[in-house]
Scaffold this motif. Structure first.
Motif, PDB file in Angstrom:
ATOM      1  N   LEU A 173       0.815  -1.217   0.000  1.00  0.00           N
ATOM      2  CA  LEU A 173       0.000   0.000   0.000  1.00  0.00           C
ATOM      3  C   LEU A 173       0.848   1.266   0.000  1.00  0.00           C
ATOM      4  O   LEU A 173       0.571   2.213  -0.745  1.00  0.00           O
ATOM      5  N   GLU A 174       1.873   1.323   0.815  1.00  0.00           N
ATOM      6  CA  GLU A 174       2.663   2.544   0.909  1.00  0.00           C
ATOM      7  C   GLU A 174       3.249   2.936  -0.447  1.00  0.00           C
ATOM      8  O   GLU A 174       3.205   4.105  -0.853  1.00  0.00           O
ATOM      9  N   TRP A 177       0.421   4.237  -2.809  1.00  0.00           N
ATOM     10  CA  TRP A 177      -0.428   5.297  -2.240  1.00  0.00           C
ATOM     11  C   TRP A 177      -0.619   6.449  -3.225  1.00  0.00           C
ATOM     12  O   TRP A 177      -1.748   6.885  -3.482  1.00  0.00           O
ATOM     13  N   THR A 181      -4.241   7.538  -4.854  1.00  0.00           N
ATOM     14  CA  THR A 181      -4.882   8.798  -4.487  1.00  0.00           C
ATOM     15  C   THR A 181      -5.019   9.744  -5.669  1.00  0.00           C
ATOM     16  O   THR A 181      -5.748  10.743  -5.576  1.00  0.00           O
ATOM     17  N   PHE A 209      -3.880   1.452   6.323  1.00  0.00           N
ATOM     18  CA  PHE A 209      -5.068   1.260   5.491  1.00  0.00           C
ATOM     19  C   PHE A 209      -6.225   2.132   5.983  1.00  0.00           C
ATOM     20  O   PHE A 209      -6.927   2.766   5.184  1.00  0.00           O
ATOM     21  N   ARG A 211      -6.011   4.917   7.598  1.00  0.00           N
ATOM     22  CA  ARG A 211      -5.685   6.301   7.255  1.00  0.00           C
ATOM     23  C   ARG A 211      -5.950   6.560   5.770  1.00  0.00           C
ATOM     24  O   ARG A 211      -6.423   7.645   5.388  1.00  0.00           O
ATOM     25  N   PHE A 212      -5.639   5.586   4.936  1.00  0.00           N
ATOM     26  CA  PHE A 212      -5.926   5.686   3.504  1.00  0.00           C
ATOM     27  C   PHE A 212      -7.409   5.962   3.276  1.00  0.00           C
ATOM     28  O   PHE A 212      -7.773   6.838   2.470  1.00  0.00           O
ATOM     29  N   GLU A 215      -8.430   9.631   4.794  1.00  0.00           N
ATOM     30  CA  GLU A 215      -7.940  10.795   4.066  1.00  0.00           C
ATOM     31  C   GLU A 215      -8.463  10.876   2.639  1.00  0.00           C
ATOM     32  O   GLU A 215      -8.269  11.904   1.974  1.00  0.00           O
ATOM     33  N   ASN A 216      -9.127   9.823   2.189  1.00  0.00           N
ATOM     34  CA  ASN A 216      -9.607   9.776   0.803  1.00  0.00           C
ATOM     35  C   ASN A 216     -11.074   9.346   0.795  1.00  0.00           C
ATOM     36  O   ASN A 216     -11.382   8.147   0.714  1.00  0.00           O
TER      37      ASN A 216
END
Length: 315
Positions: A173-174, A177, A181, A209, A211-212, A215-216
């Motif tokens: 994921l990192e 990202w 996004t 995840f 936080r992903f 924030e989105n």
């Protein structure tokens, strides 16, 4: 009491050695699904004699066609399906489209397309019921597609109001990202990004995840496939019917925090499972463990998928 679905019919392909056939005697779930429930993640495989598998496929499955999918739908108590293009069919969406067209409006599709797809073909897919494309980043399943090609596809399908489904593993994921996004559509994550459920639900990996998603606000998640994530396995504990208890804290956390952006599906016929083939009736009994109230269950199973796939009918 169980219902036996028809067994896969042998076609011109030999399935990958070790492949487990889907379970053809699903139990009737103890959990009664709300009216209008949608199985928002399932597949069709062939049949290979009618819909050949892609030459570049990484695996050859057993046949699992639309008739068996619809029989399972009715057995479990779902009203509708979202049929996601299987990687074994590559970018030939014929089997998925045929399932959608044969459903009487009760199935929508998620396709795989290449940069070369024409606008006319995208319009044809839309008319058949396709509402999204899937980008797969799990390298053991597909070959790498350049990100510029994927971004170009995303821009084109955004004009149709489609969304992008992304399949990746937690450790990646990192690095993905910034690409995720930048996508110009609603983004739906398959199976919570495949978290490692042996790690803490409050730990940094699953925290990334969450936080992903925070924030989105265009990011949704499927809280499905506990059979792929579990270490403890399908056995229910302490007399409870719900299986895969080690996955519950992760899925329940996502449902509780993002109730308007979650989906659930069976993942039938469960591609690439090597250890056990789940009973889809028991998978349905996982739902009330992660969505414990009637309001959450209705959002997860009816309101959210209808808003995404049948917006013209959504209340």
């Amino acid at each position: 009491m169980t219902t036996t679905l028809s067994r896969p019919v042998s076609g011109p392909f030999e399935k990958t050695p070790g492949w487990l056939d889907w379970y053809d005697g699903p139990a009737k779930p103890a959990f009664v699904l709300p009216a209008g429930a949608v199985d928002a993640h399932c597949h069709v495989f062939g049949p290979g004699a009618e819909f050949p598998y892609a030459p570049e496929r990484k695996y050859t499955p057993c046949d699992a066609g639309k008739a068996d999918l619809f029989a399972l739908r009715d057995r479990l108590g779902f009203t509708r399906n979202v049929v996601v293009q299987a990687t074994c069919h590559g970018a030939d969406n014929a089997a998925m489209v045929d399932a959608c067209l044969s459903s009487g409006g009760r199935a929508r599709g998620v396709a795989t397309v290449r940069r070369s797809v024409s606008d006319a073909e995208l319009e044809r897919l839309h008319a058949a019921g396709v509402r999204g494309v899937r980008f797969n980043f799990v390298r053991r399943l597909v070959d790498f597609t350049p990100k510029d090609e994927l971004m170009e596809i995303a821009g084109r399908i955004a004009r149709l109001g489609w969304h992008v489904v992304i399949y990746f593993e937690a450790a990646d994921l990192e690095g993905l990202w910034d690409f995720f996004t930048a996508l110009p559509t609603t983004v739906v994550v398959d199976h919570m990004g495949r978290p490692d459920v042996t790690k803490p639900v409050d730990g940094p990996e699953f925290g990334l995840f969450l936080r992903f998603m925070r924030e989105n606000p265009n990011v949704w998640s499927k809280v499905s496939c506990p059979e792929r994530l579990s270490v403890t396995g399908p056995k229910a504990l302490g007399g409870e019917r719900a299986p895969y208890r080690d996955v519950v804290p992760f899925a329940a956390r996502v449902v509780a925090e993002f109730p308007d952006r979650v989906l659930w599906g069976t993942d039938w016929p469960h591609p690439n499972l090597k250890d056990h083939m789940p009973d889809d009736g028991l998978l349905v009994d996982f739902i009330p463990a992660i969505a414990p109230t009637a309001a959450l269950q209705r959002k997860l199973l009816v309101e959210n998928p209808m808003r995404l796939y049948w917006p013209e009918e959504a209340v």
